[in-house]
Design a protein around this motif. Structure first.
Motif, PDB file in Angstrom:
ATOM      1  N   ASN A  88       0.823  -1.203   0.000  1.00 14.48           N
ATOM      2  CA  ASN A  88       0.000   0.000   0.000  1.00 14.48           C
ATOM      3  C   ASN A  88       0.863   1.261   0.000  1.00 14.48           C
ATOM      4  OD1 ASN A  88      -1.019   2.116   2.264  1.00 14.48           O
ATOM      5  ND2 ASN A  88      -2.701   1.581   0.892  1.00 14.48           N
ATOM      6  N   HIS A  93      -2.593   2.439  -3.478  1.00 14.77           N
ATOM      7  CA  HIS A  93      -3.944   1.912  -3.673  1.00 14.77           C
ATOM      8  C   HIS A  93      -4.385   1.084  -2.459  1.00 14.77           C
ATOM      9  CE1 HIS A  93      -3.602   3.339  -7.717  1.00 14.77           C
ATOM     10  NE2 HIS A  93      -2.703   2.440  -8.081  1.00 14.77           N
ATOM     11  N   THR A  94      -5.659   0.771  -2.422  1.00 15.19           N
ATOM     12  CA  THR A  94      -6.192  -0.052  -1.338  1.00 15.19           C
ATOM     13  C   THR A  94      -5.744  -1.507  -1.520  1.00 15.19           C
ATOM     14  OG1 THR A  94      -8.142   1.355  -1.105  1.00 15.19           O
ATOM     15  CG2 THR A  94      -8.300  -0.869  -0.216  1.00 15.19           C
ATOM     16  N   HIS A  96      -6.205  -5.462   0.033  1.00 11.81           N
ATOM     17  CA  HIS A  96      -7.056  -6.337   0.849  1.00 11.81           C
ATOM     18  C   HIS A  96      -6.422  -7.707   1.057  1.00 11.81           C
ATOM     19  CE1 HIS A  96     -10.308  -3.678  -0.874  1.00 11.81           C
ATOM     20  NE2 HIS A  96     -10.685  -3.712   0.387  1.00 11.81           N
ATOM     21  N   LYS A 110      -7.406  -4.902   5.630  1.00 12.01           N
ATOM     22  CA  LYS A 110      -7.491  -3.881   4.599  1.00 12.01           C
ATOM     23  C   LYS A 110      -6.549  -2.728   4.960  1.00 12.01           C
ATOM     24  CE  LYS A 110     -10.920  -0.712   2.548  1.00 12.01           C
ATOM     25  NZ  LYS A 110     -12.358  -0.305   2.587  1.00 12.01           N
ATOM     26  N   GLU A 112      -6.114   0.960   3.727  1.00  9.62           N
ATOM     27  CA  GLU A 112      -6.907   1.897   2.937  1.00  9.62           C
ATOM     28  C   GLU A 112      -6.047   2.929   2.216  1.00  9.62           C
ATOM     29  OE1 GLU A 112      -9.786   2.938   1.127  1.00  9.62           O
ATOM     30  OE2 GLU A 112     -10.707   2.155   2.958  1.00  9.62           O
ATOM     31  N   ALA A 113      -6.377   3.150   0.958  1.00  7.88           N
ATOM     32  CA  ALA A 113      -5.761   4.249   0.214  1.00  7.88           C
ATOM     33  C   ALA A 113      -6.425   5.554   0.638  1.00  7.88           C
ATOM     34  CB  ALA A 113      -5.942   4.029  -1.281  1.00  7.88           C
ATOM     35  N   LYS A 114      -5.687   6.621   0.600  1.00  3.96           N
ATOM     36  CA  LYS A 114      -6.246   7.933   0.940  1.00  3.96           C
ATOM     37  C   LYS A 114      -6.000   8.878  -0.232  1.00  3.96           C
ATOM     38  CE  LYS A 114      -5.823   7.507   5.961  1.00  3.96           C
ATOM     39  NZ  LYS A 114      -5.375   6.121   5.983  1.00  3.96           N
ATOM     40  N   SER A 121     -12.234   6.944   3.096  1.00  5.28           N
ATOM     41  CA  SER A 121     -12.376   5.679   2.382  1.00  5.28           C
ATOM     42  C   SER A 121     -13.140   5.870   1.088  1.00  5.28           C
ATOM     43  CB  SER A 121     -13.099   4.648   3.255  1.00  5.28           C
ATOM     44  OG  SER A 121     -13.325   3.447   2.539  1.00  5.28           O
ATOM     45  N   ARG A 128     -15.009  -3.122   3.922  1.00  2.00           N
ATOM     46  CA  ARG A 128     -14.408  -2.994   5.247  1.00  2.00           C
ATOM     47  C   ARG A 128     -14.142  -4.380   5.828  1.00  2.00           C
ATOM     48  NH1 ARG A 128     -18.028  -4.182   9.211  1.00  2.00           N
ATOM     49  NH2 ARG A 128     -20.242  -3.891   8.806  1.00  2.00           N
TER      50      ARG A 128
END
Length: 273
Positions: A88, A93-94, A96, A110, A112-114, A121, A128
């Motif tokens: 990440n 990118h996100t 999983h 997960k 998370e991308a920001k 999100s 999630r």
């Protein structure tokens, strides 16, 4: 370390290479046969070694039972977490981690991308941790289904639903079977806006101790941010990542991440100890 414990462990390690006679065991630890015999008898009483009819010793069933219990206790989420974080961090990118449960994938973890204009999100609640998604419409589901035995896959396809979630959704079981065959051949899968019209995703399987897929690692991005072609450029890193997680989960030493396959030289941060 206690000398007695050290000798016992050395004997067990040597028996991992194959059965050995009393003389061979004694030579391995550099002691008289009587000392080796006392150790072997103690290990035998606890089920860690077994004396065969030819008088040679081999590893006992208790040892295999303990090994199995230890492997069952490994948390794939804990093992994978550092690798997901680096993936990440490198691409933004996100990412999983998911497993197959019946006809769905369950999101175990997960990162998370920001993206600047999407706040916390961009995927919302859809992926999630703890949520589920249809296996037939996700890249993670495809790589996990592709590894099912033929009989189980046939049963799954006969019972599965293929609704039109987006214009890109696969609706025909035989078309889906053909795609899984291709996924199995190449070792990764794509979800090209098949589950959510605004999301592209690539995934690859994480192998367990028996070599079969136990989980999937995936990279997701908004369609407007990354096309499938652009995401596919990350496949070498994704494949290296799942290989590293697989090795760490199986207990083998993990080499420097990706160095031999795609040039990346990340510090190895996952550990079983």
């Amino acid at each position: 370390m206690s000398q007695t414990v050290d000798r016992a462990l050395t004997i067990l390690a040597s028996l991992g290479e194959g059965p050995a006679s009393l003389e061979q065991a004694a030579a391995k630890i550099g002691v008289h046969k009587s000392t080796a015999l006392r150790l072997l008898r103690t290990l035998q009483e606890h089920g860690f070694v077994h004396r065969q009819s030819d008088q040679r010793y081999r590893l006992g069933g208790r040892l295999f039972a303990l090994a199995h219990q230890a492997l069952e206790g490994i948390d794939i989420r804990q093992v994978a977490a550092p690798y997901l974080a680096v993936l990440n961090e490198r691409y933004g990118h996100t990412v999983h981690l998911s497993v197959l449960e019946e006809d769905e994938v369950l999101y175990l973890d997960k990162v998370e991308a920001k993206y600047p204009d999407h706040g916390r999100s961009w995927l919302g609640e859809a992926s999630r941790i703890g949520r589920r998604a249809p296996a037939v419409a996700t890249a993670a589901g495809k790589v996990l289904l592709a590894d099912l035995p033929a009989e189980k896959l046939t049963t799954f396809l006969a019972e599965a639903d293929f609704p039109a979630r987006t214009p890109q959704s696969i609706r025909d079981p035989e078309e889906f079977r053909a795609e899984l065959a291709e996924v199995r051949r190449r070792g990764w899968a794509v979800d090209q806006a098949e589950y959510q019209e605004s999301v592209n995703c690539i995934a690859a399987p994480i192998a367990g101790t028996e070599g079969t897929a136990i989980a999937a690692c995936s990279i997701s991005a908004p369609v407007r941010v990354a096309s499938v072609t652009e995401l596919s450029k990350l496949l070498p890193e994704l494949l290296c990542t799942v290989e590293a997680i697989s090795l760490a989960y199986g207990g083998s030493p993990t080499p420097r991440w990706c160095e031999n396959r795609c040039g990346a030289k990340h510090e190895v941060r996952a550990s079983r100890t």
